[in-house]
Motif scaffolding. Sequence first.
Motif, PDB file in Angstrom:
ATOM      1  N   ILE A  24      50.984   8.863  45.526  1.00  0.00           N
ATOM      2  CA  ILE A  24      50.741   7.891  46.603  1.00  0.00           C
ATOM      3  C   ILE A  24      49.537   8.274  47.474  1.00  0.00           C
ATOM      4  N   PHE A  25      49.461   9.553  47.867  1.00  0.00           N
ATOM      5  CA  PHE A  25      48.431   9.967  48.842  1.00  0.00           C
ATOM      6  C   PHE A  25      47.439  11.009  48.298  1.00  0.00           C
ATOM      7  N   GLY A  26      47.660  11.520  47.113  1.00  0.00           N
ATOM      8  CA  GLY A  26      46.869  12.681  46.675  1.00  0.00           C
ATOM      9  C   GLY A  26      47.192  13.874  47.560  1.00  0.00           C
ATOM     10  N   ASP A  27      48.469  13.952  48.005  1.00  0.00           N
ATOM     11  CA  ASP A  27      48.891  14.955  48.984  1.00  0.00           C
ATOM     12  C   ASP A  27      49.386  16.217  48.260  1.00  0.00           C
ATOM     13  N   GLY A  28      48.436  17.057  47.868  1.00  0.00           N
ATOM     14  CA  GLY A  28      48.821  18.281  47.164  1.00  0.00           C
ATOM     15  C   GLY A  28      47.602  19.144  46.891  1.00  0.00           C
ATOM     16  N   VAL A  29      47.852  20.298  46.300  1.00  0.00           N
ATOM     17  CA  VAL A  29      46.761  21.230  45.966  1.00  0.00           C
ATOM     18  C   VAL A  29      46.970  21.730  44.540  1.00  0.00           C
ATOM     19  N   TYR A  30      45.909  22.356  43.992  1.00  0.00           N
ATOM     20  CA  TYR A  30      46.013  22.830  42.610  1.00  0.00           C
ATOM     21  C   TYR A  30      45.201  24.092  42.411  1.00  0.00           C
ATOM     22  N   GLU A  31      45.384  24.694  41.244  1.00  0.00           N
ATOM     23  CA  GLU A  31      44.601  25.863  40.823  1.00  0.00           C
ATOM     24  C   GLU A  31      44.324  25.725  39.337  1.00  0.00           C
ATOM     25  N   VAL A  32      43.234  26.293  38.888  1.00  0.00           N
ATOM     26  CA  VAL A  32      42.943  26.395  37.451  1.00  0.00           C
ATOM     27  C   VAL A  32      42.702  27.870  37.161  1.00  0.00           C
ATOM     28  N   ILE A  33      43.520  28.428  36.275  1.00  0.00           N
ATOM     29  CA  ILE A  33      43.491  29.881  36.033  1.00  0.00           C
ATOM     30  C   ILE A  33      43.251  30.142  34.547  1.00  0.00           C
ATOM     31  N   PRO A  34      42.149  30.793  34.184  1.00  0.00           N
ATOM     32  CA  PRO A  34      41.960  31.100  32.769  1.00  0.00           C
ATOM     33  C   PRO A  34      42.849  32.264  32.340  1.00  0.00           C
ATOM     34  N   ALA A  35      43.290  32.249  31.084  1.00  0.00           N
ATOM     35  CA  ALA A  35      44.028  33.393  30.522  1.00  0.00           C
ATOM     36  C   ALA A  35      43.308  33.785  29.243  1.00  0.00           C
ATOM     37  N   TYR A  36      42.832  35.027  29.173  1.00  0.00           N
ATOM     38  CA  TYR A  36      42.158  35.533  27.974  1.00  0.00           C
ATOM     39  C   TYR A  36      43.113  36.492  27.282  1.00  0.00           C
ATOM     40  N   SER A  37      43.206  36.396  25.956  1.00  0.00           N
ATOM     41  CA  SER A  37      44.170  37.196  25.197  1.00  0.00           C
ATOM     42  C   SER A  37      45.551  37.118  25.860  1.00  0.00           C
ATOM     43  N   ARG A  38      45.882  35.939  26.329  1.00  0.00           N
ATOM     44  CA  ARG A  38      47.183  35.629  26.953  1.00  0.00           C
ATOM     45  C   ARG A  38      47.405  36.342  28.288  1.00  0.00           C
ATOM     46  N   LYS A  39      46.338  36.903  28.852  1.00  0.00           N
ATOM     47  CA  LYS A  39      46.487  37.571  30.156  1.00  0.00           C
ATOM     48  C   LYS A  39      45.758  36.759  31.222  1.00  0.00           C
ATOM     49  N   TYR A 274      32.777  42.266  31.284  1.00  0.00           N
ATOM     50  CA  TYR A 274      33.874  42.354  32.253  1.00  0.00           C
ATOM     51  C   TYR A 274      35.141  41.684  31.701  1.00  0.00           C
ATOM     52  N   LYS A 275      34.950  40.529  31.049  1.00  0.00           N
ATOM     53  CA  LYS A 275      36.081  39.832  30.428  1.00  0.00           C
ATOM     54  C   LYS A 275      36.735  40.722  29.364  1.00  0.00           C
ATOM     55  N   ALA A 276      35.906  41.406  28.573  1.00  0.00           N
ATOM     56  CA  ALA A 276      36.415  42.255  27.497  1.00  0.00           C
ATOM     57  C   ALA A 276      37.244  43.396  28.084  1.00  0.00           C
ATOM     58  N   THR A 277      36.791  43.943  29.208  1.00  0.00           N
ATOM     59  CA  THR A 277      37.552  45.012  29.868  1.00  0.00           C
ATOM     60  C   THR A 277      38.918  44.477  30.280  1.00  0.00           C
ATOM     61  N   HIS A 278      38.908  43.284  30.841  1.00  0.00           N
ATOM     62  CA  HIS A 278      40.154  42.635  31.265  1.00  0.00           C
ATOM     63  C   HIS A 278      41.085  42.454  30.060  1.00  0.00           C
ATOM     64  N   MET A 279      40.505  42.033  28.933  1.00  0.00           N
ATOM     65  CA  MET A 279      41.342  41.741  27.761  1.00  0.00           C
ATOM     66  C   MET A 279      41.934  43.009  27.160  1.00  0.00           C
ATOM     67  N   ARG A 280      41.208  44.122  27.312  1.00  0.00           N
ATOM     68  CA  ARG A 280      41.754  45.377  26.790  1.00  0.00           C
ATOM     69  C   ARG A 280      42.881  45.887  27.674  1.00  0.00           C
ATOM     70  N   GLY A 281      43.129  45.197  28.771  1.00  0.00           N
ATOM     71  CA  GLY A 281      44.287  45.536  29.597  1.00  0.00           C
ATOM     72  C   GLY A 281      43.961  46.328  30.830  1.00  0.00           C
ATOM     73  N   HIS A 282      42.656  46.590  31.058  1.00  0.00           N
ATOM     74  CA  HIS A 282      42.283  47.297  32.284  1.00  0.00           C
ATOM     75  C   HIS A 282      42.106  46.243  33.367  1.00  0.00           C
ATOM     76  N   PHE A 283      43.180  45.936  34.059  1.00  0.00           N
ATOM     77  CA  PHE A 283      43.095  44.884  35.060  1.00  0.00           C
ATOM     78  C   PHE A 283      42.305  45.404  36.250  1.00  0.00           C
ATOM     79  N   SER A 284      41.120  44.854  36.427  1.00  0.00           N
ATOM     80  CA  SER A 284      40.344  45.256  37.584  1.00  0.00           C
ATOM     81  C   SER A 284      39.999  44.003  38.359  1.00  0.00           C
ATOM     82  N   ASP A 285      40.272  44.034  39.659  1.00  0.00           N
ATOM     83  CA  ASP A 285      39.909  42.889  40.465  1.00  0.00           C
ATOM     84  C   ASP A 285      38.532  43.058  41.056  1.00  0.00           C
ATOM     85  N   GLN A 286      37.819  44.042  40.538  1.00  0.00           N
ATOM     86  CA  GLN A 286      36.479  44.308  41.041  1.00  0.00           C
ATOM     87  C   GLN A 286      35.571  44.366  39.817  1.00  0.00           C
ATOM     88  N   ALA A 287      34.772  43.331  39.613  1.00  0.00           N
ATOM     89  CA  ALA A 287      33.911  43.304  38.426  1.00  0.00           C
ATOM     90  C   ALA A 287      32.877  44.397  38.502  1.00  0.00           C
TER      91      ALA A 287
END
Length: 289
Positions: A24-39, A274-287
């Motif tokens: 009715i109003f477009g009253d909401g919010v959203y996010e788009v989150i990529p997942a690489y190698s299911r992470k 950086y993506k490859a590091t993430h996919m190998r499981g080294h979760f870093s929030d600092q590129a």
Amino acid sequence: MIYLNGQFMPIEEACIPVLDRGFIFGDGVYEVIPAYSRKPFRLPKHLDRLQHSLDGIRLKNPFSNDDWKNLLEQVIARNEGEDQYLYLHITRGVAKRDHAFPANVPPTIFIMSNPLLPPPAALLASGASAITAIDNRWIRCDVKAISLLPNVLLRQMAVDVDAIETILIRDGFLTEGAASNIFVVKDKVLLAPPKSHLMLPGITYDVVLELVAAHQIAHEIREISETEIRTADEILLTSSTKEIMPITCLDGKPVGHGKPGELFTQLHALYQQYKATHMRGHFSDQAGL
Ligand code: PMP
């Protein structure tokens, strides 16, 4: 398989009532989150931005971050493909039509997943076309609101002329793209518009700024004038689904030499690393670390 209000189901079976305030109003919010190698990529940052958007529309977060993580992982597990992008959508629920917030109404919570394909190599090699337009959106563009009519109209202007994006200019300065962030390169310096209520704080935008800081690439975060966009050596577009793309044609004229530039090539390679590091499981929030 999608998630809707506590249940998993095929998307064809998912229904919401017509009085949903999202409809009715477009009253909401959203996010788009990529997942690489299911992470999920940079999930804490996406959940922080979701909280900012919910605060911006005065809607209580229905879940804790752990609950969100769990739910998103379940959606990924129920869908095909190593690389997926998750679309998460929360509205102020179903109520008799009235602008004022309804009391005690549960929110509508919807999550879907789609295959995530990187931009075609040929497009990265040639670069893409964009056009410019006046940014005629509201002044809370930092809120990722589902009411996207101005963005839809602005993006369609690009599609109508076979361009991939519309770059927005407000009061003579660059804000962002209709569905992306935009950087400009001049004399080997990467210029980024400062975060404000006039643009979405992109997760990919942050990755780019962390990469340039970590690799001593010259950069400045400051207002970028329309003239600087038009005389740029390079223009770069970023988003979670498009990663980093070179814009080599603006309003029908070549950007710089009309080919993807050096800084694009360097940043694209660093982003892939950086993506490859993430996919190998080294979760870093600092590129770049
Ligand atoms: N600005 C707008 C208006 C967008 O819609 C998007 C993509 N959703 C972005 C910027 C890029 O943000 P992100 O890097 O988090 O995808």
